[in-house]
Design a protein around this motif. Sequence first.
Motif, short mmCIF file in Angstrom:
data_model
loop_
_atom_site.label_atom_id
_atom_site.label_comp_id
_atom_site.label_asym_id
_atom_site.label_seq_id
_atom_site.Cartn_x
_atom_site.Cartn_y
_atom_site.Cartn_z
N GLY A 69 0.81 -1.17 -0.23
CA GLY A 69 0.06 -0.03 -0.03
C GLY A 69 0.75 1.22 -0.01
N CYS A 70 1.82 1.34 0.74
CA CYS A 70 2.62 2.69 1.04
C CYS A 70 3.54 2.61 -0.35
CB CYS A 70 3.69 2.40 2.23
SG CYS A 70 2.92 2.61 3.62
N ALA A 71 3.82 1.41 -0.99
CA ALA A 71 4.73 1.52 -2.11
C ALA A 71 3.82 2.29 -3.35
CB ALA A 71 5.25 0.27 -2.73
N TYR A 72 2.57 1.73 -3.43
CA TYR A 72 1.97 2.44 -4.28
C TYR A 72 1.52 3.97 -4.01
CZ TYR A 72 1.42 -1.45 -7.45
OH TYR A 72 1.62 -2.73 -8.17
N ALA A 73 1.14 4.14 -2.63
CA ALA A 73 0.98 5.49 -2.35
C ALA A 73 2.18 6.44 -2.74
CB ALA A 73 0.65 5.41 -0.82
N THR A 74 3.12 6.17 -2.56
CA THR A 74 4.72 6.83 -2.87
C THR A 74 4.66 7.08 -4.13
OG1 THR A 74 5.81 5.94 -0.99
CG2 THR A 74 6.94 6.87 -2.51
N VAL A 75 4.21 6.03 -5.18
CA VAL A 75 4.38 6.17 -6.67
C VAL A 75 3.32 7.09 -7.10
CG1 VAL A 75 3.84 5.08 -8.79
CG2 VAL A 75 5.28 3.97 -7.13
N TYR A 76 2.08 7.11 -6.52
CA TYR A 76 1.13 8.12 -6.68
C TYR A 76 1.43 9.60 -6.42
CZ TYR A 76 -3.32 10.54 -5.97
OH TYR A 76 -4.12 11.58 -5.73
N LEU A 77 2.04 9.68 -5.13
CA LEU A 77 2.48 10.92 -4.77
C LEU A 77 3.45 11.76 -5.89
CD1 LEU A 77 2.68 10.74 -0.91
CD2 LEU A 77 0.81 11.69 -2.46
N ILE A 78 4.46 10.81 -6.18
CA ILE A 78 5.36 11.24 -7.03
C ILE A 78 4.83 11.57 -8.47
CG2 ILE A 78 7.69 10.69 -8.13
CD1 ILE A 78 8.28 9.02 -5.70
N TYR A 79 4.16 10.58 -9.14
CA TYR A 79 3.55 10.73 -10.47
C TYR A 79 2.51 11.43 -10.79
CZ TYR A 79 7.85 7.97 -11.91
OH TYR A 79 9.12 7.76 -12.28
N ALA A 80 1.86 11.58 -9.68
CA ALA A 80 0.25 12.42 -9.91
C ALA A 80 0.09 13.42 -8.79
CB ALA A 80 -0.83 11.30 -9.60
N LYS A 81 0.16 13.40 -7.61
CA LYS A 81 -0.13 14.25 -6.72
C LYS A 81 0.81 15.55 -6.90
CE LYS A 81 -2.47 15.35 -2.34
NZ LYS A 81 -3.56 15.96 -2.78
N PHE A 82 2.14 15.10 -6.76
CA PHE A 82 3.11 16.51 -6.70
C PHE A 82 3.77 16.10 -7.77
CE2 PHE A 82 2.35 15.27 -2.20
CZ PHE A 82 1.42 16.73 -1.68
N ARG A 83 3.18 15.53 -8.79
CA ARG A 83 4.12 15.58 -10.12
C ARG A 83 4.99 16.69 -10.76
NH1 ARG A 83 3.10 11.88 -14.20
NH2 ARG A 83 4.61 12.62 -16.28
N ALA A 84 4.49 18.03 -10.30
CA ALA A 84 5.01 19.26 -10.75
C ALA A 84 6.61 19.32 -9.76
CB ALA A 84 4.39 20.52 -10.24
N THR A 85 6.73 18.80 -8.88
CA THR A 85 7.91 18.74 -7.95
C THR A 85 8.87 17.62 -8.27
OG1 THR A 85 7.11 17.40 -6.32
CG2 THR A 85 6.59 19.65 -6.16
N TYR A 86 8.51 16.92 -9.23
CA TYR A 86 9.26 15.43 -9.68
C TYR A 86 10.42 16.06 -10.54
CZ TYR A 86 10.63 11.15 -11.88
OH TYR A 86 11.23 10.18 -12.33
N ASP A 87 11.62 15.79 -10.15
CA ASP A 87 12.79 15.89 -10.77
C ASP A 87 13.33 14.86 -11.70
OD1 ASP A 87 14.79 17.64 -11.25
OD2 ASP A 87 16.00 17.13 -9.26
N GLY A 88 12.23 15.01 -12.89
CA GLY A 88 12.39 13.89 -13.73
C GLY A 88 13.76 14.08 -14.64
N ASN A 89 14.26 15.21 -14.75
CA ASN A 89 15.48 15.61 -15.49
C ASN A 89 16.90 14.80 -15.10
OD1 ASN A 89 14.10 17.03 -17.66
ND2 ASN A 89 14.67 18.95 -16.33
N HIS A 90 16.56 14.89 -14.06
CA HIS A 90 17.74 13.95 -13.05
C HIS A 90 17.63 12.61 -12.79
CE1 HIS A 90 19.09 18.63 -11.82
NE2 HIS A 90 19.81 17.85 -12.67
#
Lengths: 209, 10
Positions: A69-90
Amino acid sequence: MNVFRLTGDLSHLAAIIILLLKIWKTRSCAGISGKSQILFALVFTTRYLDLLTSFISLYNTCMKIIYVGCAYATVYLIYAKFRATYDGNHDTFRIEFLVVPVGGLAFLVNHDFSPLEILWTFSIYLESVAILPQLFMISKTGEAETITTHYLFCLGVYRALYLFNWIWRFYFEGFFDMIAIVAGVVQTILYCDFFYLYVTKVNAVQRFQ
Amino acid sequence: GTLVEDHDEL
């Protein structure tokens, strides 16, 4: 169950919660490798399919559900909820370079050539290298926030404690799982360089480069 | 050796 196994599980749980809370509280996933988190979600999913086929203990079932559950919640936060802050370039590690060889190895070296067992083996091999995108990201940017280093430290401690757990089980139960042990040793070694930096720099200056 | 499909560790 022995003290190393229990504290290892709790250290693993602490790592997962620390990361989730850090992202939630700061409302940012800057500096976190989404790719490593996808790999961990894949690790837990393929390993805990036995939730559907066998019951081991209430502890076992609860922890598995929490980890997944936590693993999927973390992925959700990174790629959906707080996607704007995700540092994809690095976050540029090519995960297919891990998943494909690990998948091939799981087919070749396993305890039993059955679907569930191959997926379990895949998850063990994949977990041992799943942190590489995160370590790669840190080496690329040259820095990590203190809380991120606490997360990595707890993850490394978890695997190191599992090594002691296997030594214990070998002596007192005659238990010996070569696949888990070799992968566990590899995984722990990957954290060694980080452990050194953590002890020498993080505690001294609260930020390391 | 380990028993297949009896992985009690997390």
